[in-house]
Design an enzyme around this catalytic site. Sequence first.
Site, PDB file in Angstrom:
ATOM      1  N   ASP A  80       0.835  -1.202   0.000  1.00 36.88           N
ATOM      2  CA  ASP A  80       0.000   0.000   0.000  1.00 36.88           C
ATOM      3  C   ASP A  80       0.869   1.251   0.000  1.00 36.88           C
ATOM      4  O   ASP A  80       0.622   2.202  -0.745  1.00 36.88           O
ATOM      5  CB  ASP A  80      -0.943   0.012   1.208  1.00 36.88           C
ATOM      6  CG  ASP A  80      -2.080  -0.992   1.069  1.00 36.88           C
ATOM      7  OD1 ASP A  80      -2.368  -1.422  -0.068  1.00 36.88           O
ATOM      8  OD2 ASP A  80      -2.671  -1.351   2.103  1.00 36.88           O
ATOM      9  N   ARG A 111      -2.863  -0.948  -9.985  1.00 35.73           N
ATOM     10  CA  ARG A 111      -2.101   0.170  -9.444  1.00 35.73           C
ATOM     11  C   ARG A 111      -0.800   0.436 -10.190  1.00 35.73           C
ATOM     12  O   ARG A 111      -0.388   1.594 -10.312  1.00 35.73           O
ATOM     13  CB  ARG A 111      -1.829  -0.043  -7.950  1.00 35.73           C
ATOM     14  CG  ARG A 111      -3.074   0.160  -7.112  1.00 35.73           C
ATOM     15  CD  ARG A 111      -2.821  -0.077  -5.643  1.00 35.73           C
ATOM     16  NE  ARG A 111      -3.952   0.422  -4.859  1.00 35.73           N
ATOM     17  CZ  ARG A 111      -4.069   0.234  -3.556  1.00 35.73           C
ATOM     18  NH1 ARG A 111      -3.141  -0.430  -2.878  1.00 35.73           N
ATOM     19  NH2 ARG A 111      -5.124   0.712  -2.925  1.00 35.73           N
ATOM     20  N   LYS A 180     -12.491   6.137   0.886  1.00 38.30           N
ATOM     21  CA  LYS A 180     -12.372   4.725   1.287  1.00 38.30           C
ATOM     22  C   LYS A 180     -11.491   4.565   2.521  1.00 38.30           C
ATOM     23  O   LYS A 180     -11.761   3.741   3.382  1.00 38.30           O
ATOM     24  CB  LYS A 180     -11.819   3.877   0.144  1.00 38.30           C
ATOM     25  CG  LYS A 180     -11.620   2.438   0.565  1.00 38.30           C
ATOM     26  CD  LYS A 180     -11.245   1.533  -0.540  1.00 38.30           C
ATOM     27  CE  LYS A 180     -11.141   0.119   0.030  1.00 38.30           C
ATOM     28  NZ  LYS A 180     -10.856  -0.849  -0.966  1.00 38.30           N
TER      29      LYS A 180
END
Length: 191
Positions: A80, A111, A180
């Site tokens: 992440d 991503r 989110k």
Amino acid sequence: ASSALYWAAAAALVPCSDIVLHGLPAASRQPDMAAIRALAGQGAGMVASGDDLRATCRRAAGDAAPPLDGMVGSLEHCPDGALMLIAAAATAARPSRCTGLATLRVKESDRLAAMAEGLRRVGAGARIGDSWIEVDPIPAGHRVDATIDPHGDHRVAMSFAVLGLRTGGVLVATPGCVSKSYQAFWEAIER
């Protein structure tokens, strides 16, 4: 650590920045602490004091020199946080190669593809493979004027927003996607 990373990166990228991240001990075992340590390994100032971490930029006001050195290595343990490091690589002194990123292909977006697309829009070079990305920094003197499509991905949006603090000229097309994980992100970045 996941939310604090954006502020550590902002401090690392913007000359004269000095940010204290309260309640984030350097010994934390959260995965994105590896990303914060990677910033330090590239030349960002990081000093721990009890449960606080102070992040600073090594550049003074008006110093246009790259704020980071660039990196080569695996980010497998902080997937992440890898997005912020990839965006920051666009401002580094040398090209970067980040590996161990196969899981980024199957997150909220692809991503790796989203980051490569955004990097090219801001003027950096980007090449991707199944589990890696190579980033050539934005050329010196390049004026950034880019609209970034985060592909609905909160971490892509936040990473490019922080990059824009250094470069200027970055607009995130769908800013609401940050809700989110960090609903107050835009209010915080405005401050």
